[in-house]
Design an enzyme around this catalytic site. Structure first.
Site, PDB file in Angstrom:
ATOM      1  N   LYS A 119      95.295 -26.924   1.187  1.00  0.00           N
ATOM      2  CA  LYS A 119      94.636 -25.874   0.416  1.00  0.00           C
ATOM      3  C   LYS A 119      95.400 -24.552   0.481  1.00  0.00           C
ATOM      4  CE  LYS A 119      91.988 -29.109  -0.430  1.00  0.00           C
ATOM      5  NZ  LYS A 119      92.323 -29.907  -1.604  1.00  0.00           N
ATOM      6  N   GLU A 203      89.548 -14.774   3.255  1.00  0.00           N
ATOM      7  CA  GLU A 203      89.334 -14.348   1.864  1.00  0.00           C
ATOM      8  C   GLU A 203      88.157 -13.393   1.771  1.00  0.00           C
ATOM      9  OE1 GLU A 203      88.495 -17.788  -0.499  1.00  0.00           O
ATOM     10  OE2 GLU A 203      90.602 -18.384  -0.603  1.00  0.00           O
ATOM     11  N   HIS A 238      77.656 -28.784  -0.431  1.00  0.00           N
ATOM     12  CA  HIS A 238      78.913 -29.137  -1.083  1.00  0.00           C
ATOM     13  C   HIS A 238      78.873 -30.478  -1.786  1.00  0.00           C
ATOM     14  CE1 HIS A 238      80.227 -25.527   0.776  1.00  0.00           C
ATOM     15  NE2 HIS A 238      79.988 -26.002   1.981  1.00  0.00           N
ATOM     16  N   ARG A 294      92.467 -36.192  -9.616  1.00  0.00           N
ATOM     17  CA  ARG A 294      91.865 -37.477  -9.996  1.00  0.00           C
ATOM     18  C   ARG A 294      90.902 -37.234 -11.152  1.00  0.00           C
ATOM     19  NH1 ARG A 294      88.700 -35.478  -5.607  1.00  0.00           N
ATOM     20  NH2 ARG A 294      86.653 -34.933  -6.441  1.00  0.00           N
TER      21      ARG A 294
HETATM   22  C1  MV4 Z   1      84.109 -19.415  -1.254  1.00  0.00           C
HETATM   23  C2  MV4 Z   1      82.819 -18.897  -1.435  1.00  0.00           C
HETATM   24  C3  MV4 Z   1      82.672 -17.549  -1.496  1.00  0.00           C
HETATM   25  N1  MV4 Z   1      83.754 -16.750  -1.345  1.00  0.00           N
HETATM   26  N2  MV4 Z   1      85.142 -18.582  -1.128  1.00  0.00           N
HETATM   27  C4  MV4 Z   1      82.871 -23.983  -0.640  1.00  0.00           C
HETATM   28  C5  MV4 Z   1      83.720 -25.204  -0.653  1.00  0.00           C
HETATM   29  C6  MV4 Z   1      85.104 -24.735  -0.904  1.00  0.00           C
HETATM   30  N3  MV4 Z   1      85.785 -25.603  -1.794  1.00  0.00           N
HETATM   31  C7  MV4 Z   1      84.969 -23.380  -1.457  1.00  0.00           C
HETATM   32  N4  MV4 Z   1      83.652 -22.913  -1.161  1.00  0.00           N
HETATM   33  C8  MV4 Z   1      83.320 -21.599  -1.287  1.00  0.00           C
HETATM   34  N5  MV4 Z   1      84.342 -20.718  -1.195  1.00  0.00           N
HETATM   35  C9  MV4 Z   1      84.948 -17.274  -1.170  1.00  0.00           C
HETATM   36  N6  MV4 Z   1      85.989 -16.481  -1.013  1.00  0.00           N
HETATM   37  C10 MV4 Z   1      81.758 -19.788  -1.587  1.00  0.00           C
HETATM   38  C11 MV4 Z   1      82.013 -21.141  -1.498  1.00  0.00           C
HETATM   39  C12 MV4 Z   1      80.874 -21.985  -1.654  1.00  0.00           C
HETATM   40  C13 MV4 Z   1      80.767 -22.841  -2.747  1.00  0.00           C
HETATM   41  C14 MV4 Z   1      81.766 -22.946  -3.710  1.00  0.00           C
HETATM   42  C15 MV4 Z   1      81.649 -23.802  -4.752  1.00  0.00           C
HETATM   43  C16 MV4 Z   1      80.502 -24.585  -4.878  1.00  0.00           C
HETATM   44  C17 MV4 Z   1      79.504 -24.507  -3.960  1.00  0.00           C
HETATM   45  C18 MV4 Z   1      79.624 -23.650  -2.876  1.00  0.00           C
HETATM   46  C19 MV4 Z   1      78.603 -23.584  -1.941  1.00  0.00           C
HETATM   47  C20 MV4 Z   1      78.731 -22.747  -0.874  1.00  0.00           C
HETATM   48  C21 MV4 Z   1      79.868 -21.950  -0.726  1.00  0.00           C
END
Ligand code: MV4
Length: 667
Positions: A119, A203, A238, A294
């Site tokens: 990532k 971040e 998630h 994918r």
């Molecule tokens: C974040 C965020 C808020 N701010 N990054 C969760 C899984 C990972 N792929 C990225 N995620 C997040 N990153 C920053 N800088 C909030 C999440 C996040 C989230 C993102 C997408 C879909 C659902 C989520 C649920 C909780 C937190």
């Protein structure tokens, strides 16, 4: 340069295997399935032209065995392998192994999988390619003081994430500088445990983001397009729960900006085939999160709004053809939703459920409804795989129409045997905030109380339908036991009226922790039912499949009541209610060790019926033989008596707890 692909091995199972087989067959390809020991009779195996066993039920012994899958593909003469999603779909070693064996891997080059696998490396690459990132630090230097200074520069709140991560593992929100050191240590520990790599990135923390992802497609000739976006903000831990396309509130300008950024991301890693670029979006901003290399579970919503078949695109690209459409020719028509129907118990923290799907009705055939499923009634949901029962996809001219169709589709969905998230999904669509598209990734947490109201007490209608079912079923059973020499005898009438019968009967039902007694009065042509809300006239007819056409206080309605042992599941007007029928005759007979109903000890097939109604039997006499999983079980007479009725014939399928026959004690 084009490569012939005339046969395709599908290295997957369940609904995605079924879905790939459909398209491959429509394109004239020979379809080759693989199956584990748990899936010998699975739908994908039945559908494919050929199916090969690849090992034991645990995925690591079958669907994840690169060597076995390649050997099988060679043996079957497969030109290509489609990995579906999950399993080996993002495994670069598998992509490499296919290439070595001279088999086309329907997916991106191994190098693109690798580039997007880390990532933090992917973010660095995207930064260089000009794809927007959340303000942050994703450098190699992991000195805690440097990381703390970076957090200060970014501005609190910040989010610490595992560099190797994805899917939310090892993520820590830090609200203020004095919490940073502890949060860092904790994130590093989790990252080390989960990925064997404790590097992190920092971040800016977005507090109310949406998850918006862009579908991209690239061919081997340098063309790359986007097929618009999906909003997957409705998630739980998630795990996506509801997906839709297009994203609500998206303007054409923003769509084009996000689409172009996604295409840049794909180009930066030399992408080929179907991919998804995930962004989180807040306010006017959108920021690259990761790229999934994918086809994704939720691709059907994109198919619905573009009218394209993405698996067909994948196979064309794998053959070396150019993309079917240029960017400006990709349609965006209407709106689509997808929900994932899971065997899980929302009341027990969404615990996955395993067992037999005794009864399954999916709303196929409704307008604007698509069902992708890999299971049918009688199948087992196994501990070895994802407990998804089906994806329900609806589309319409606009968001409201597509949502209305989802409400109807969920109302027409019937599952008995395992708890599911059906009512939870219904509750999401019933939430005003969802209808108004007022949501972000915190939606489910925030609306928890509304979405999980707990078991509801049965209403008068449910009790009436349950009572009607029991009464009509009883009438049918006694009609079945009528004297065949006198078919017109009043004893065989399937209505409520009986000579010499008491004027009423009390039926007891238990549900949601309470007991309810329904007094049923026999009246010509039907019943009068004393219910909590008052007395109603009730009549109806019962089909063998549980269909119940009822008239309650003059209101005609269609319901379905399914019985498993003492349990009655009542489906009516989109609601579902489970009640226990507390049968005092049975309870007292059982307690007294007297005659009673004899039930099947397991789900199975009737292989022998040794007695008929009217036969006198002695204790220990074999009555019925049930077979399941190559084991026979003989149901024997618990005491001397007379067979009152036999409910099944040889060849019938019975559920666990199904009443096989009724024995009357000899006076
Ligand atoms: C974040 C965020 C808020 N701010 N990054 C969760 C899984 C990972 N792929 C990225 N995620 C997040 N990153 C920053 N800088 C909030 C999440 C996040 C989230 C993102 C997408 C879909 C659902 C989520 C649920 C909780 C937190």
């Amino acid at each position: 340069m084009t490569r012939p692909i005339r046969s395709l091995l599908i290295a997957n199972r369940g609904e995605i295997a079924v879905r790939i087989i459909r398209t491959a067959r429509a394109m004239g390809l020979r379809t080759i399935a693989v199956y584990s020991e748990a899936d010998a009779d699975a739908l994908h195996v039945q559908m494919a032209d050929e199916a090969y066993p690849v090992g034991a039920a645990p995925a690591r012994d079958s669907y994840l065995r690169i060597d076995t899958l390649i050997e099988t593909a060679v043996r079957a003469g497969a030109d290509a392998i489609h990995p579906g999603y999950g399993f080996l779909s993002e495994n670069e070693a598998f992509a490499d192994a296919c290439a070595k064996a001279g088999i086309v891997f329907v997916g991106p080059p191994a190098s693109a999988i690798r580039a997007m696998g880390s990532k933090s490396a992917a973010k660095a690459l995207m930064d260089k390619a000009g794809v927007p990132l959340v303000p942050g630090y994703h450098g190699e230097d992991q000195d805690p003081d440097l990381l703390a200074r970076e957090a200060e520069r970014i501005g609190y709140p910040v989010l610490i994430k595992a560099s190797a991560g994805g899917g939310g593992k090892g993520m820590k929100v830090v609200r203020a500088a004095n919490e940073f050191a502890d949060a860092l240590a904790s994130a590093q520990r989790e990252a080390r445990n989960a990925f064997g790599d404790d590097r992190v990135l920092v971040e800016k923390y977005l507090t109310q983001p949406r998850h918006i992802e862009v579908q991209v497609f690239a061919d081997t000739h340098g063309n790359c397009v986007y097929l618009h976006e999906r909003d997957c903000s409705i998630q739980r831990r998630h795990q996506k729960v509801v997906e839709e396309a297009p994203a609500p509130g998206m303007t054409p300008e923003r769509r084009a900006r996000m689409g172009r950024a996604a295409v840049e991301a794909a180009r930066a890693v030399g992408y080929v085939g179907a991919g998804t670029v995930e962004f989180i979006a807040e306010g006017d901003g959108f920021f690259f999160m990761e790229m999934n290399t994918r086809l994704q579970v939720e691709h059907p919503v994109t198919e619905a709004i573009t009218g394209q078949d993405l698996v067909e695109w994948q196979i064309r690209v794998a053959r070396g053809e150019t993309l079917p459409l240029a960017q400006d020719d990709i349609p965006l028509v209407g709106h689509a939703f997808e929900v994932r129907l899971y065997a899980e118990d929302p009341e027990r923290d969404f615990l996955p459920q395993v067992g037999r799907l005794d009864h399954l009705v999916l709303p196929a055939g409704l307008p604007g409804v698509r069902i992708d499923s890999g299971v049918g009634a009688g199948d087992q949901v196994s501990i070895h795989y994802d407990p998804m029962i089906a994806k329900i996809i609806t589309s319409g001219a606009d968001r409201a129409e597509a949502a209305g169709r989802m409400v109807a589709a969920l109302a027409a969905t019937e599952v008995v045997g395992l708890p599911t998230n059906r009512a939870f999904l219904q509750a999401i669509f019933a939430t005003p905030a969802f209808a108004a598209a007022d949501f972000d990734t915190g939606f489910i947490e925030r609306h928890r109380a509304e979405l999980l109201p707990g078991p509801a007490a049965p209403g008068p209608r449910d009790l009436a339908l349950a009572a009607l079912h029991v009464l009509l079923d009883e009438a049918r059973a006694s009609a079945a036991g009528a004297d065949p020499a006198d078919p017109h005898s009043p004893w065989g009438l399937a209505a409520g009226w009986r000579m010499n019968r008491s004027a009423f009967v009390d039926l007891t039902f238990a549900g949601a922790g309470e007991r309810h007694v329904v007094r049923a009065h026999y009246v010509p042509g039907g019943f009068r039912l004393d219910l909590p809300g008052g007395t109603v006239a009730a009549e109806g007819t019962l089909d063998p499949d549980g269909g119940l056409t009822a008239r309650l206080a003059g209101v005609r309605l269609k319901a379905r009541v399914l019985r498993s042992g003492h349990k009655l599941v009542i489906f009516a007007a989109g609601t579902e209610c489970t009640l226990d029928h507390v049968d005092p005759r049975f309870a007292s007979a059982a307690a007294a060790g007297g005659a009673g109903r004899l039930v099947s000890p397991m789900p199975g097939t009737i292989t022998r019926v040794a007695v008929a109604a009217g036969d006198a039997v002695k204790k220990g006499d074999p009555l019925v033989v049930v077979e399941a999983m190559k084991m026979e079980h003989t149901v024997a007479a618990p005491r001397d008596g007379t067979v009152k009725s036999v409910r099944y014939a040889v060849g019938d399928l019975v559920e666990d707890g199904a009443e096989l026959l009724v024995l009357e004690e000899t006076e």
